[in-house]
Write an enzyme that holds these catalytic residues in place. Structure first.
Site, short mmCIF file in Angstrom:
data_model
loop_
_atom_site.label_atom_id
_atom_site.label_comp_id
_atom_site.label_asym_id
_atom_site.label_seq_id
_atom_site.Cartn_x
_atom_site.Cartn_y
_atom_site.Cartn_z
N HIS A 8 -1.03 5.59 11.97
CA HIS A 8 -1.89 6.01 10.84
C HIS A 8 -1.51 7.43 10.39
O HIS A 8 -2.31 8.36 10.48
CB HIS A 8 -3.38 5.94 11.23
CG HIS A 8 -4.28 5.93 10.04
ND1 HIS A 8 -5.43 5.18 9.97
CD2 HIS A 8 -4.21 6.56 8.84
CE1 HIS A 8 -6.02 5.36 8.80
NE2 HIS A 8 -5.29 6.20 8.09
N ARG B 112 -5.56 -0.31 5.24
CA ARG B 112 -6.46 -0.44 6.39
C ARG B 112 -6.06 -1.67 7.19
O ARG B 112 -5.66 -2.70 6.64
CB ARG B 112 -7.91 -0.59 5.92
CG ARG B 112 -8.53 0.70 5.38
CD ARG B 112 -8.74 1.75 6.46
NE ARG B 112 -9.40 2.96 5.96
CZ ARG B 112 -8.75 4.06 5.59
NH1 ARG B 112 -7.43 4.12 5.67
NH2 ARG B 112 -9.41 5.12 5.19
P1 NDP Z 1 -8.03 4.26 -5.46
O1 NDP Z 1 -9.49 4.00 -5.42
O2 NDP Z 1 -7.52 5.35 -6.33
O3 NDP Z 1 -7.26 2.92 -5.89
C1 NDP Z 1 -7.66 1.67 -5.47
C2 NDP Z 1 -6.85 0.62 -6.25
O4 NDP Z 1 -7.15 -0.67 -5.71
C3 NDP Z 1 -7.23 0.55 -7.73
O5 NDP Z 1 -6.08 0.30 -8.52
C4 NDP Z 1 -8.18 -0.65 -7.80
O6 NDP Z 1 -8.21 -1.33 -9.05
C5 NDP Z 1 -7.55 -1.54 -6.75
N1 NDP Z 1 -8.52 -2.52 -6.26
C6 NDP Z 1 -9.72 -2.30 -5.65
N2 NDP Z 1 -10.33 -3.48 -5.38
C7 NDP Z 1 -9.51 -4.45 -5.84
C8 NDP Z 1 -9.60 -5.86 -5.87
N3 NDP Z 1 -10.64 -6.54 -5.38
N4 NDP Z 1 -8.58 -6.54 -6.44
C9 NDP Z 1 -7.50 -5.89 -6.96
N5 NDP Z 1 -7.36 -4.55 -6.97
C10 NDP Z 1 -8.37 -3.84 -6.40
O7 NDP Z 1 -7.57 4.49 -3.95
P2 NDP Z 1 -6.36 5.39 -3.39
O8 NDP Z 1 -5.12 4.98 -4.11
O9 NDP Z 1 -6.72 6.82 -3.39
O10 NDP Z 1 -6.33 4.91 -1.86
C11 NDP Z 1 -6.12 3.56 -1.52
C12 NDP Z 1 -6.36 3.34 -0.03
O11 NDP Z 1 -5.30 3.89 0.74
C13 NDP Z 1 -7.60 4.01 0.56
O12 NDP Z 1 -8.77 3.28 0.27
C14 NDP Z 1 -7.28 4.04 2.04
O13 NDP Z 1 -7.76 2.86 2.66
C15 NDP Z 1 -5.76 4.04 2.08
N6 NDP Z 1 -5.23 5.29 2.63
C16 NDP Z 1 -4.44 5.24 3.75
C17 NDP Z 1 -3.90 6.38 4.27
C18 NDP Z 1 -3.00 6.35 5.46
O14 NDP Z 1 -2.63 7.40 5.98
N7 NDP Z 1 -2.59 5.18 5.92
C19 NDP Z 1 -4.14 7.70 3.66
C20 NDP Z 1 -4.94 7.63 2.47
C21 NDP Z 1 -5.47 6.46 2.00
P3 NDP Z 1 -8.74 -0.60 -10.39
O15 NDP Z 1 -7.65 0.42 -10.72
O16 NDP Z 1 -8.83 -1.68 -11.37
O17 NDP Z 1 -10.05 0.04 -10.01
C1 OXD Z 2 -7.61 8.20 4.23
C2 OXD Z 2 -6.88 7.98 5.46
O1 OXD Z 2 -8.33 7.30 3.81
O2 OXD Z 2 -6.46 8.97 6.08
O3 OXD Z 2 -7.47 9.29 3.65
O4 OXD Z 2 -6.66 6.84 5.86
#
Ligand code: NDP
Ligand code: OXD
Length: 309
Positions: free
Chosen positions: A272, A224
């Site tokens: 994006h 993001r």
């Molecule tokens: P998940 O919820 O599966 O994974 C999130 C990861 O971040 C986990 O490993 C979690 O740790 C870690 N995390 C969360 N908070 C913290 C913190 N404070 N400190 C350290 N680690 C932290 O999410 P996804 O992998 O499915 O997606 C990640 C992000 O990708 C989405 O939230 C979205 O913003 C972005 N995205 C972007 C897209 C694009 O087209 N650009 C498309 C899809 C998603 P833990 O494993 O310990 O819980």
């Molecule tokens: C998502 C994205 O969060 O598209 O899936 O960014």
């Protein structure tokens, strides 16, 4: 048994193909685009809905977010009993892996410079870089981050991973929690951000943290825009500590014309698009989870609203 009612409220998304897909997969359900004043529904399929939507639909049992990130949704007041379900992978993990690997490899192999040489009619060679000097740190080892980290390890880059709780992934050196963030950054040259946007992670890519990357660092932000402090990135690119950045997400999207990122020679931009929501796969996942919830079963991908992801 009463008919299941599904309401669809997705900003910037053409509703017709989603409604057609949901109708085909759930032929006995009523599926309609939400309008102000619409009848109460059982479940909602949403992307960036307005607050009015939830104010008018307080009885909802479940909300299906047609993206992986729920930051926009969690800014709203949601019905207290509602279950929030996000997309898990649904075809996005492989897209994210290919996008990040291409960005890392394009930088590592100097492909941009080769393309410029060729355009200028020059047949030149650049000295190969050492893979062992190119440790890639992946912030966030969830559904997407874990896939990306493993894809990078496949190309034999040293890979570090940082998550909130400890993770053990083959080929990935794990770091966790705030206490290990500095070590993680200092061990990485390329930084890939795949964190969810939460109060703990907003502005996490700031000058202090990015300065801890190894000299000649490179930033890939695919999570993001509000994770990154734009001016801090620009300052570190301009003073030479960072060699470049690939950015797919921005604080304001579309990126406003005139923003310095548009024309910065060290920044590669995409709109994006690193991992797109794939409609058919997403509908199949949503419907399978909705049916499981209806049967009273637990489902994966539930959002912990208090935690923010
Ligand atoms: P998940 O919820 O599966 O994974 C999130 C990861 O971040 C986990 O490993 C979690 O740790 C870690 N995390 C969360 N908070 C913290 C913190 N404070 N400190 C350290 N680690 C932290 O999410 P996804 O992998 O499915 O997606 C990640 C992000 O990708 C989405 O939230 C979205 O913003 C972005 N995205 C972007 C897209 C694009 O087209 N650009 C498309 C899809 C998603 P833990 O494993 O310990 O819980
Ligand atoms: C998502 C994205 O969060 O598209 O899936 O960014």
């Amino acid at each position: 048994m009463s008919v299941l009612n599904i309401t669809f409220c997705c900003t910037n998304t053409a509703p017709e193909p989603w409604l057609a897909g949901l109708h085909t997969t759930l032929p006995h359900a009523e599926v309609a685009v939400w309008q102000p004043g619409a009848a109460p529904a059982d479940y909602a399929v949403v992307w960036q809905p307005p607050q009015q939507f939830f104010d008018e639909q307080p009885q909802l049992k479940g909300i299906f977010n047609i993206g992986a990130g729920v930051d926009a949704l969690l800014k709203l007041r949601l019905p207290p009993q509602v279950v929030v379900v996000r997309l898990e992978d649904a075809g996005m993990a492989v897209q994210m892996a290919e996008y990040v690997c291409q960005a890392v490899i394009r930088h590592f192999r100097d492909l941009e410079a080769y393309a410029a040489d060729i355009r200028a009619g020059h047949w030149t060679y650049h000295a190969p870089r050492q893979r062992s000097d190119f440790a890639v740190g992946v912030m966030g080892l969830g559904v997407l981050g874990a896939r990306v980290a493993q894809a990078l390890a496949h190309f034999e880059f040293p890979v570090n991973g940082w998550s909130r709780t400890p993770k053990a992934l083959a080929g990935v050196r794990g770091f966790s929690g705030a206490a290990q963030l500095d070590d993680f950054l200092a061990s990485s040259r390329v930084l890939v951000n795949l964190l969810p946007l939460t109060p703990d992670t907003t502005n996490i890519l700031n000058r202090e943290r990015l300065s801890r990357l190894q000299p000649g660092g490179y930033v890939i932000n695919v999570a993001r825009g509000a994770h990154l402090v734009d001016d801090d990135l620009l300052a570190l690119l301009d003073n030479g500590h960072l060699a470049g950045a690939t950015l797919d997400v921005f604080r304001t999207e579309p990126l406003p014309s005139g923003h310095p990122f548009w024309r910065h020679p060290k920044i590669t931009l995409t709109p994006h698009t690193s991992a797109r929501t794939l409609r058919e796969t997403s509908i199949a996942q949503i419907v399978a989870k909705l049916m499981a919830l209806q049967r009273g079963e637990s489902v994966a991908g539930l959002v912990d609203v208090g935690r923010g992801y």
